[in-house]
Design a protein around this motif. Structure first.
Motif, PDB file in Angstrom:
ATOM      1  N   UNK A   1       4.122  -2.558   3.683  1.00 14.74           N
ATOM      2  CA  UNK A   1       5.065  -1.496   3.328  1.00 14.74           C
ATOM      3  C   UNK A   1       6.078  -2.115   2.345  1.00 14.74           C
ATOM      4  N   UNK A   2       6.163  -1.540   1.159  1.00 17.26           N
ATOM      5  CA  UNK A   2       7.030  -2.074   0.107  1.00 17.26           C
ATOM      6  C   UNK A   2       8.472  -2.304   0.609  1.00 17.26           C
ATOM      7  N   UNK A   3       8.985  -1.369   1.432  1.00 19.80           N
ATOM      8  CA  UNK A   3      10.371  -1.493   1.885  1.00 19.80           C
ATOM      9  C   UNK A   3      10.521  -2.639   2.904  1.00 19.80           C
ATOM     10  N   UNK A   4       9.479  -2.872   3.689  1.00 24.06           N
ATOM     11  CA  UNK A   4       9.500  -4.040   4.590  1.00 24.06           C
ATOM     12  C   UNK A   4       9.518  -5.301   3.738  1.00 24.06           C
ATOM     13  N   UNK A   5       8.806  -5.250   2.614  1.00 28.27           N
ATOM     14  CA  UNK A   5       8.823  -6.378   1.677  1.00 28.27           C
ATOM     15  C   UNK A   5      10.242  -6.636   1.185  1.00 28.27           C
ATOM     16  N   UNK A   6      10.956  -5.566   0.814  1.00 26.71           N
ATOM     17  CA  UNK A   6      12.339  -5.754   0.342  1.00 26.71           C
ATOM     18  C   UNK A   6      13.193  -6.413   1.429  1.00 26.71           C
ATOM     19  N   UNK A   7      12.981  -6.023   2.683  1.00 27.05           N
ATOM     20  CA  UNK A   7      13.751  -6.649   3.769  1.00 27.05           C
ATOM     21  C   UNK A   7      13.374  -8.136   3.868  1.00 27.05           C
ATOM     22  N   UNK A   8      12.081  -8.415   3.818  1.00 27.56           N
ATOM     23  CA  UNK A   8      11.622  -9.791   4.048  1.00 27.56           C
ATOM     24  C   UNK A   8      11.769 -10.705   2.822  1.00 27.56           C
ATOM     25  N   UNK A   9      12.272 -10.162   1.712  1.00 23.89           N
ATOM     26  CA  UNK A   9      12.639 -11.063   0.618  1.00 23.89           C
ATOM     27  C   UNK A   9      13.752 -11.985   1.125  1.00 23.89           C
ATOM     28  N   UNK A  10      14.477 -11.506   2.156  1.00 25.46           N
ATOM     29  CA  UNK A  10      15.545 -12.320   2.761  1.00 25.46           C
ATOM     30  C   UNK A  10      14.985 -13.508   3.542  1.00 25.46           C
ATOM     31  N   UNK A  11      13.685 -13.480   3.860  1.00 24.41           N
ATOM     32  CA  UNK A  11      13.106 -14.567   4.667  1.00 24.41           C
ATOM     33  C   UNK A  11      12.724 -15.768   3.814  1.00 24.41           C
ATOM     34  N   UNK A  12      12.824 -15.600   2.489  1.00 28.75           N
ATOM     35  CA  UNK A  12      12.458 -16.730   1.631  1.00 28.75           C
ATOM     36  C   UNK A  12      13.580 -17.771   1.656  1.00 28.75           C
ATOM     37  N   UNK A  13      13.220 -18.963   2.012  1.00 28.67           N
ATOM     38  CA  UNK A  13      14.191 -20.064   2.210  1.00 28.67           C
ATOM     39  C   UNK A  13      15.211 -19.771   3.295  1.00 28.67           C
ATOM     40  N   UNK A  14      14.863 -18.912   4.224  1.00 23.45           N
ATOM     41  CA  UNK A  14      15.843 -18.513   5.236  1.00 23.45           C
ATOM     42  C   UNK A  14      15.134 -17.957   6.466  1.00 23.45           C
ATOM     43  N   UNK A  15      15.696 -18.223   7.647  1.00 25.50           N
ATOM     44  CA  UNK A  15      15.145 -17.692   8.908  1.00 25.50           C
ATOM     45  C   UNK A  15      16.016 -16.505   9.311  1.00 25.50           C
TER      46      UNK A  15
ATOM     47  N   UNK B   1       8.005 -11.169  -2.008  1.00 30.21           N
ATOM     48  CA  UNK B   1       8.478 -10.426  -0.833  1.00 30.21           C
ATOM     49  C   UNK B   1       7.290  -9.832  -0.069  1.00 30.21           C
ATOM     50  N   UNK B   2       6.241  -9.486  -0.799  1.00 29.23           N
ATOM     51  CA  UNK B   2       5.028  -8.937  -0.173  1.00 29.23           C
ATOM     52  C   UNK B   2       4.329 -10.056   0.612  1.00 29.23           C
TER      53      UNK B   2
ATOM     54  N   UNK C   1       0.828  -1.225   0.000  1.00 28.77           N
ATOM     55  CA  UNK C   1       0.000   0.000   0.000  1.00 28.77           C
ATOM     56  C   UNK C   1       0.852   1.261   0.000  1.00 28.77           C
ATOM     57  N   UNK C   2       2.173   1.135  -0.024  1.00 30.86           N
ATOM     58  CA  UNK C   2       3.066   2.275  -0.136  1.00 30.86           C
ATOM     59  C   UNK C   2       4.454   1.841   0.262  1.00 30.86           C
ATOM     60  N   UNK C   3       5.510   2.618  -0.012  1.00 30.53           N
ATOM     61  CA  UNK C   3       5.496   3.802  -0.854  1.00 30.53           C
ATOM     62  C   UNK C   3       5.495   3.395  -2.327  1.00 30.53           C
TER      63      UNK C   3
END
Ligand code: KG4
Ligand code: ZN
Length: 340
Positions: free
Chosen positions: A115-129, A310-311, A85-87
């Motif tokens: 939050x798009x930027x939180x999504x960018x951070x949590x792309x790191x959570x894919x296949x990873x803790x 990531x979202x 929903x942003x930015x």
């Protein structure tokens, strides 16, 4: 197949990628359909908001259907819907957000505004803790910032760019030397064939804060390009290498400074520029030499750029904490961790 896992579908439409991803239990990637509109924007040298919104409208249904097909799921298998929903660009955000809210309402599922930027951070959570506390360096077309995460849902900005974002500097310099938009990957490839023959500034390298400034490098490159073109001596590969080296010097030095100031278990690099080859090798070197106890996570290139997975990954964290959004949630083009 569902297998009792928590399944979240994530929609991304903040800029020029329409994308839908599906993630199981916060980490397992089931689908990630990304449609880029780059060819429609290329002749304008940047993203045209109206053109982008129209593309999102055209592709959003296809992306949802294709993601469901790729994941081999039925709509009744989903446990929640997430959407950015942003930015981002107002008209673009609206398309994905509306689609997400409608899908959630239609399926009677919880909705999670991301939050798009939180999504960018949590792309790191894919296949990873992810291990907390963590530090994220976000480098994209619109942002350059350090974010400290004490735990999963706390985001504290420690530093940001005072002018251009790093991806923006790449794209503007690409335009100067005749590369197509977006130019980051092309400059990265050219840099690998070039030598460090041009001397460029490294703004704010020695300041103690964690802020950045990239407009000085951009101006220096512009003046250099004009001079070299007049003399017909411009070597594009060498310029790309010299520019990339200056940028990565600054990013690496500032990251070292940040890691000296905060005690973290993990460094995450996210956003489109995280796909950069030199950034990856210099950060790997920094961590293994100076911070061997800190884990470095840089997602694979396909997850660095904008994508729905990531979202969905951050939507899964919101779901875990029952941070459900109201269906009246509006888009917020200037959403920041400071205002969220
Ligand atoms: O995160 P992203 O996909 O979109 C935004 O949220 O802005 O980032 C796009 C940016 C563009 O500026 C693009 O030129 C840059 O990421 N980029 C790169 C590379 N791949 C993409 N910059 C440097 N090196 C790369 N390999
Ligand atoms: Zn992005």
């Amino acid at each position: 197949m569902k297998n009792n896992k928590q399944i979240i579908l994530g929609i991304e439409s903040s800029c020029d990628e329409t994308s839908v991803g599906i993630v199981a239990d916060g980490h397992e990637l089931l689908a990630n359909v990304i449609t880029s509109q780059i060819n429609s924007h290329r002749r304008f040298g940047g993203v045209v908001p109206e053109v982008a919104s129209r593309h999102h409208v055209e592709y959003i249904d296809y992306c949802i259907e294709q993601a469901m097909k790729n994941a081999d799921l039925k709509f009744s298998d989903l446990d929640g819907i997430a959407a950015t929903y942003g930015p981002g660009l107002a008209g673009c955000l609206m398309v994905g957000l509306t689609a997400g809210k409608m899908l959630a309402a239609r399926l009677d599922l919880p909705f999670y505004g991301v939050n798009h930027m939180a999504g960018h951070i949590y792309s790191a959570a894919i296949n990873h803790e992810i291990k907390f506390p963590a530090l994220a360096l976000l480098v994209s077309g619109g942002h350059t910032e350090f974010v400290y995460l004490k735990d999963e849902l706390s985001f504290e900005i420690l530093g940001t760019t005072l002018d251009d974002a790093v991806g923006e500097a790449y794209d503007k310099i690409g335009r100067l030397i005749g590369f197509n938009y977006p130019a980051g990957k092309t400059i990265d490839q050219a840099a690998q064939k070039g030598e460090l023959t041009y001397d460029l500034p490294r703004p704010m390298l020695y300041t103690h804060d964690l802020n950045f400034s990239f407009s000085g490098i951009k101006t220096a490159v512009r003046e250099l390009v004009e001079k070299e073109k007049r003399q017909d001596t411009l070597n594009v590969n060498n310029l790309a290498a010299s520019f990339q080296n200056a940028v990565v010097d600054v990013l690496t030095a500032k990251t070292k400074k940040a890691l000296e100031q905060v005690d973290v278990q993990e460094l995450i690099i996210g956003g489109g520029v995280a796909a950069n080859s030199l950034l990856k090798s210099r950060m790997t070197e920094l961590i293994s030499n100076d911070f061997p106890d800190c884990q470095l996570t840089i997602p694979p290139a396909r997850l660095c750029g904008d994508n729905g997975a990531m979202v969905a990954a951050f939507g899964s964290v919101l779901a875990k904490h029952q941070e459900v959004s109201d269906l009246t949630l509006d888009s917020n083009p200037s959403l920041s961790f400071r205002t969220a």
